[in-house]
Write an enzyme that holds these catalytic residues in place. Structure first.
Site, PDB file in Angstrom:
ATOM      1  CG  HIS A  38      -0.160   0.028   2.521  1.00  0.00           C
ATOM      2  ND1 HIS A  38       0.393   1.167   3.049  1.00  0.00           N
ATOM      3  CD2 HIS A  38       0.159  -0.976   3.365  1.00  0.00           C
ATOM      4  CE1 HIS A  38       1.004   0.880   4.176  1.00  0.00           C
ATOM      5  NE2 HIS A  38       0.884  -0.421   4.397  1.00  0.00           N
ATOM      6  CD  GLU A  89       1.538  -5.827   7.833  1.00  0.00           C
ATOM      7  OE1 GLU A  89       1.655  -6.949   7.292  1.00  0.00           O
ATOM      8  OE2 GLU A  89       2.368  -4.910   7.721  1.00  0.00           O
TER       9      GLU A  89
END
Length: 204
Positions: free
Chosen positions: A8, A84
């Site tokens: 990201h 994550e």
């Protein structure tokens, strides 16, 4: 099948070196710009769909990429397996000693942290699900720690956890048959480097 596996864009926590883990932090202005550049770099590569971690910073990155490559923002699909790594006690902490953290991250016995082996299985499951879509090329937006675990697993720890610090917006390319056997073609290509597009186009 090719999977363009992307970290990201930048958040304010990235900017000040604060561990995010599963904290749901949004992209900052620099991160949005990185996502746009990443999408521009990925134009013309035949990407058929975009999948992302459910966290805002990844999903927003995926939406910007989709818009740049001619896909619908609304069609960006969250995938829980791409989330994550749970960093446990490190989450929210400022990075004081990177060397110590990276050494710990490669291990399986850090109290409160999602074990390396569990992250590897989860990310491998994500790759399997992406392969099962039947697409020839997809973009998948995830996170630095999670991507690094997968890279380590696919390369017998030649790169990835403990060795590779992924850029925000970095493009990694993995390829393999839909029955398994994925391998890493490219790792940690910066989205704003003109050479990145040249490298990706050569692989077409």
């Amino acid at each position: 099948m090719k999977i363009y596996l992307i970290r990201h864009g930048e958040t304010d926590w990235n900017h000040i070196n604060r561990f995010q883990g599963r904290e749901d932090i949004e992209l900052n202005a620099a991160g949005i710009a990185q996502a746009v550049r990443c999408g521009q770099t990925l134009q013309g590569l035949g990407i058929e769909a975009v999948y992302t971690s459910p966290l805002k910073r990844a999903h927003c990155t995926g939406e910007e990429i989709a818009a740049q490559i001619g896909l619908s923002r609304d069609g960006v699909e969250p995938m829980q397996e791409l989330i994550e790594r749970d960093l446990g006690p490190f989450s929210g902490q400022l990075v004081k000693d990177k060397k110590e953290y990276f050494a710990l991250a490669a291990g399986d016995h850090v109290e409160g942290m999602e074990p390396f082996a569990d992250v590897q299985k989860r990310m491998e499951r994500a790759i399997g699900l992406l392969a099962a879509t039947g697409h020839q090329a997809v973009a998948a937006v995830s996170h630095g720690a999670a991507i690094n675990v997968l890279l380590a697993g696919l390369t017998n720890h030649e790169i990835g956890t403990g060795k590779t610090r992924l850029y925000n917006g970095a493009i990694n390319v993995i390829e393999g048959p839909q029955t398994g056997g994925f391998h890493v073609l490219h790792c940690n290509l910066p989205p704003d480097d003109p050479k990145t597009r040249q490298i990706l186009q050569q692989g077409q």
